[in-house]
Design a protein around this motif. Structure first.
Motif, PDB file in Angstrom:
ATOM      1  N   GLY A 134       0.808  -1.213   0.000  1.00  0.00           N
ATOM      2  CA  GLY A 134       0.000   0.000   0.000  1.00  0.00           C
ATOM      3  C   GLY A 134       0.838   1.258   0.000  1.00  0.00           C
ATOM      4  O   GLY A 134       0.544   2.232  -0.722  1.00  0.00           O
ATOM      5  N   LEU A 137       2.542   1.568  -3.468  1.00  0.00           N
ATOM      6  CA  LEU A 137       1.570   1.861  -4.517  1.00  0.00           C
ATOM      7  C   LEU A 137       1.227   3.346  -4.550  1.00  0.00           C
ATOM      8  O   LEU A 137       1.180   3.964  -5.623  1.00  0.00           O
ATOM      9  CB  LEU A 137       0.310   1.035  -4.296  1.00  0.00           C
ATOM     10  CG  LEU A 137      -0.826   1.258  -5.295  1.00  0.00           C
ATOM     11  CD1 LEU A 137      -0.379   0.918  -6.705  1.00  0.00           C
ATOM     12  CD2 LEU A 137      -2.047   0.432  -4.906  1.00  0.00           C
ATOM     13  N   GLU A 138       1.003   3.933  -3.390  1.00  0.00           N
ATOM     14  CA  GLU A 138       0.675   5.360  -3.354  1.00  0.00           C
ATOM     15  C   GLU A 138       1.819   6.193  -3.944  1.00  0.00           C
ATOM     16  O   GLU A 138       1.585   7.157  -4.688  1.00  0.00           O
ATOM     17  CB  GLU A 138       0.390   5.786  -1.917  1.00  0.00           C
ATOM     18  CG  GLU A 138      -0.903   5.214  -1.354  1.00  0.00           C
ATOM     19  CD  GLU A 138      -1.171   5.657   0.064  1.00  0.00           C
ATOM     20  OE1 GLU A 138      -0.294   6.363   0.635  1.00  0.00           O
ATOM     21  OE2 GLU A 138      -2.233   5.334   0.606  1.00  0.00           O
ATOM     22  N   LEU A 141       1.994   5.647  -7.878  1.00  0.00           N
ATOM     23  CA  LEU A 141       0.928   6.366  -8.571  1.00  0.00           C
ATOM     24  C   LEU A 141       1.190   7.865  -8.594  1.00  0.00           C
ATOM     25  O   LEU A 141       0.925   8.547  -9.594  1.00  0.00           O
ATOM     26  CB  LEU A 141      -0.418   6.070  -7.912  1.00  0.00           C
ATOM     27  CG  LEU A 141      -0.916   4.623  -8.021  1.00  0.00           C
ATOM     28  CD1 LEU A 141      -2.210   4.441  -7.238  1.00  0.00           C
ATOM     29  CD2 LEU A 141      -1.117   4.222  -9.483  1.00  0.00           C
ATOM     30  N   GLU A 142       1.724   8.390  -7.507  1.00  0.00           N
ATOM     31  CA  GLU A 142       2.033   9.817  -7.456  1.00  0.00           C
ATOM     32  C   GLU A 142       3.155  10.162  -8.438  1.00  0.00           C
ATOM     33  O   GLU A 142       3.107  11.190  -9.128  1.00  0.00           O
ATOM     34  CB  GLU A 142       2.419  10.209  -6.031  1.00  0.00           C
ATOM     35  CG  GLU A 142       2.403  11.707  -5.777  1.00  0.00           C
ATOM     36  CD  GLU A 142       2.599  12.053  -4.315  1.00  0.00           C
ATOM     37  OE1 GLU A 142       2.755  13.261  -4.019  1.00  0.00           O
ATOM     38  OE2 GLU A 142       2.616  11.131  -3.467  1.00  0.00           O
ATOM     39  N   LEU A 189      -7.772  -1.782  -2.478  1.00  0.00           N
ATOM     40  CA  LEU A 189      -6.817  -0.850  -3.070  1.00  0.00           C
ATOM     41  C   LEU A 189      -7.219  -0.481  -4.500  1.00  0.00           C
ATOM     42  O   LEU A 189      -7.090   0.674  -4.919  1.00  0.00           O
ATOM     43  CB  LEU A 189      -5.412  -1.454  -3.070  1.00  0.00           C
ATOM     44  CG  LEU A 189      -4.687  -1.533  -1.725  1.00  0.00           C
ATOM     45  CD1 LEU A 189      -3.343  -2.240  -1.891  1.00  0.00           C
ATOM     46  CD2 LEU A 189      -4.475  -0.141  -1.130  1.00  0.00           C
ATOM     47  N   ARG A 192     -10.065   1.997  -4.193  1.00  0.00           N
ATOM     48  CA  ARG A 192      -9.637   3.270  -3.597  1.00  0.00           C
ATOM     49  C   ARG A 192      -8.839   4.120  -4.586  1.00  0.00           C
ATOM     50  O   ARG A 192      -8.992   5.340  -4.629  1.00  0.00           O
ATOM     51  CB  ARG A 192      -8.797   2.980  -2.355  1.00  0.00           C
ATOM     52  CG  ARG A 192      -8.380   4.231  -1.565  1.00  0.00           C
ATOM     53  CD  ARG A 192      -7.561   3.808  -0.355  1.00  0.00           C
ATOM     54  NE  ARG A 192      -8.252   2.769   0.399  1.00  0.00           N
ATOM     55  CZ  ARG A 192      -7.641   1.739   1.005  1.00  0.00           C
ATOM     56  NH1 ARG A 192      -6.324   1.619   0.943  1.00  0.00           N
ATOM     57  NH2 ARG A 192      -8.343   0.846   1.662  1.00  0.00           N
ATOM     58  N   HIS A 193      -7.996   3.459  -5.394  1.00  0.00           N
ATOM     59  CA  HIS A 193      -7.098   4.205  -6.281  1.00  0.00           C
ATOM     60  C   HIS A 193      -7.545   4.178  -7.741  1.00  0.00           C
ATOM     61  O   HIS A 193      -6.847   4.742  -8.601  1.00  0.00           O
ATOM     62  CB  HIS A 193      -5.680   3.640  -6.182  1.00  0.00           C
ATOM     63  CG  HIS A 193      -5.060   3.804  -4.821  1.00  0.00           C
ATOM     64  ND1 HIS A 193      -4.688   5.030  -4.316  1.00  0.00           N
ATOM     65  CD2 HIS A 193      -4.761   2.890  -3.860  1.00  0.00           C
ATOM     66  CE1 HIS A 193      -4.173   4.872  -3.102  1.00  0.00           C
ATOM     67  NE2 HIS A 193      -4.207   3.582  -2.805  1.00  0.00           N
ATOM     68  N   LEU A 195      -7.793   1.451  -9.773  1.00  0.00           N
ATOM     69  CA  LEU A 195      -6.947   0.521 -10.521  1.00  0.00           C
ATOM     70  C   LEU A 195      -7.787  -0.590 -11.151  1.00  0.00           C
ATOM     71  O   LEU A 195      -8.961  -0.775 -10.830  1.00  0.00           O
ATOM     72  CB  LEU A 195      -5.896  -0.098  -9.592  1.00  0.00           C
ATOM     73  CG  LEU A 195      -5.103   0.868  -8.720  1.00  0.00           C
ATOM     74  CD1 LEU A 195      -4.084   0.098  -7.894  1.00  0.00           C
ATOM     75  CD2 LEU A 195      -4.421   1.929  -9.565  1.00  0.00           C
ATOM     76  N   ALA A 226     -14.160   6.372  -1.583  1.00  0.00           N
ATOM     77  CA  ALA A 226     -13.162   7.312  -2.101  1.00  0.00           C
ATOM     78  C   ALA A 226     -13.751   8.253  -3.150  1.00  0.00           C
ATOM     79  O   ALA A 226     -13.014   9.039  -3.767  1.00  0.00           O
ATOM     80  CB  ALA A 226     -11.988   6.551  -2.703  1.00  0.00           C
ATOM     81  N   ARG A 228     -15.135   7.303  -5.994  1.00  0.00           N
ATOM     82  CA  ARG A 228     -14.843   6.776  -7.318  1.00  0.00           C
ATOM     83  C   ARG A 228     -15.899   5.750  -7.726  1.00  0.00           C
ATOM     84  O   ARG A 228     -16.772   5.390  -6.930  1.00  0.00           O
ATOM     85  CB  ARG A 228     -13.465   6.083  -7.347  1.00  0.00           C
ATOM     86  CG  ARG A 228     -12.282   6.975  -7.059  1.00  0.00           C
ATOM     87  CD  ARG A 228     -11.011   6.141  -7.092  1.00  0.00           C
ATOM     88  NE  ARG A 228      -9.804   6.912  -6.839  1.00  0.00           N
ATOM     89  CZ  ARG A 228      -9.097   7.533  -7.765  1.00  0.00           C
ATOM     90  NH1 ARG A 228      -9.480   7.464  -9.032  1.00  0.00           N
ATOM     91  NH2 ARG A 228      -7.998   8.192  -7.441  1.00  0.00           N
TER      92      ARG A 228
END
Length: 401
Positions: A134, A137-138, A141-142, A189, A192-193, A195, A226, A228
């Motif tokens: 986790g 991954l953050e 992605l950033e 995850l 949330r992101h 993906l 989130a 999304r």
């Protein structure tokens, strides 16, 4: 019946039994990806393994760079890059370079890592792998977003004013997928992101079939929290598939290789209690079919199995055939060719125009034949020659407009 629209590809771990030249195993995997490209399959994913003797590819990125030079259309993904094993800056920078080398054909598949020996050699405790995934991954992605310098500090990596020189090749960026087995973590995850979830639809030996509908709910719930949404068209399911000329022939093609995979890898190497499952020696492949670990049979039977998986899961976008090396090289290639020729067209809409055209001609064939015979006879009459008499019979079941 309206069939679901599904894409097809391959998920090549890869796992190869001992006893072969490992250099040639790499070549065979590369040749298989080239063959999948020729057959028109959509995707090929290549895994990362560092221990156990069966997984022969330690750097999916290096492999995919070579595969890109031997293919033209197929999309290429890391299946998967184990995030706890790498600094996130290197994960992001390598995949963006590969994105440019492939002209936008690359996908980044990520996960926590599944081989205990790999994590042990790197000093990573299994209980930390999900947390580390986790965190990494953050950061990845950033970095891929490229919106500014990234500053992050954890107990295992630091990013200080970090930014990538390359930006992704396409304006939409690089598709990122995350692997999921049975726990909620990866699906959460994904939601949330934003993906693409990549789920293993088959149980491990002795395990239970994953509750795929519940898995998707985990993604939906996390996405909603989130702000999304998630789309089932982005969901990939991985399952063992083999298409033979008949079910009997398919089972025989796989019998020896499936036994080696089940007892040699999962039993002897991984240490799962395979012998306690009560599987009759020589009938391992039947066990794998009966437990839902594999879809095996003729093209019709495999197509029916894919439809059943689609219905039981609630729907997905792409089916990835697991590359487990159960069959010989020749039979594996033949299975993928049958898949591409006889199964894929049932799910990508390419047969609809042909089926509609055939139905239209069949419905109007009486009129078409009558007109054709009349034109033939008129040609003789116009030439001043007596036209031969041609019988015009109504075909059985013929209709008229």
């Amino acid at each position: 019946m309206t069939r679901p629209q599904i894409g097809f590809g391959a998920f090549i771990s890869p796992l190869h039994p001992h006893g072969e030249n490992p250099t040639l195993q790499l070549w065979r995997d590369l040749d298989l990806v080239r063959w999948l490209d020729e057959l028109g399959l959509a995707e090929a994913w290549i895994g990362e393994h560092h221990s156990g003797g069966w997984g022969t590819i330690s750097s999916p990125e290096v492999f995919l760079a070579a595969a890109a030079e031997h293919t033209r259309h197929i999309r290429l993904g890391t299946g998967v890059t184990s995030l706890p094993y790498h600094h996130p800056f290197h994960v992001a920078s390598r995949i963006v370079q590969l994105d440019h080398q492939t002209r936008g054909r690359v996908m980044l598949g990520v996960g926590a890592g599944s081989a205990p020996g790999d994590a042990h050699m790197l000093g990573i405790h299994p209980s930390e792998q999900r947390r580390m995934t986790g965190e990494s991954l953050e950061a990845v992605l950033e970095l891929l977003a490229g919106e500014g310098p990234v500053n992050r500090a954890t107990d295992w990596f630091t990013l200080r004013d970090a930014r990538l020189q390359h930006r992704p090749y396409r304006p939409g960026g690089i598709e990122v997928a995350i692997s999921s087995a049975a726990s909620p973590h990866s699906m959460q995850l994904a939601g949330r992101h934003g993906l693409s979830p990549l789920s293993f639809a088959s149980p491990r030996p002795g395990g239970t079939v994953p509750d795929l509908r519940r898995q998707w709910q985990y993604a939906e719930e996390a996405a909603a929290a989130a702000g999304r949404t998630v789309d089932r068209a982005d969901w990939r399911l991985v399952v063992n598939v083999y298409v033979g000329e008949s079910r009997e022939q398919a089972l025989e093609d796989l019998r020896e290789g499936a036994a080696a995979w089940l007892r040699g890898y999962f039993g002897d190497i991984v240490g799962l209690p395979v012998d306690a499952l009560g599987i009759e020696p020589g009938r391992e492949i039947e066990y794998l079919v009966e437990t839902g670990t594999a879809i095996i049979g003729s093209p019709d039977e495999v197509a029916a199995g894919v439809e059943e998986l689609y219905e039981s899961s609630g729907g997905f976008g792409t089916l990835l055939v697991a590359g487990a090396d159960w069959a010989s090289r020749e039979n594996t290639r033949a299975s993928f060719e049958r898949l591409a020729r006889f199964v894929v067209p049932r799910f990508n809409g390419s047969l609809e125009g042909f089926e509609a055209s055939a139905a239209w001609v069949r419905e109007n064939r009486s009129e078409f034949v009558t007109q054709a015979v009349g034109a033939f006879q008129k040609a003789f009459t116009d030439a001043g020659v007596t036209a031969p008499s041609l019988p015009v019979t109504e075909p059985a079941g013929a209709g008229s407009r």
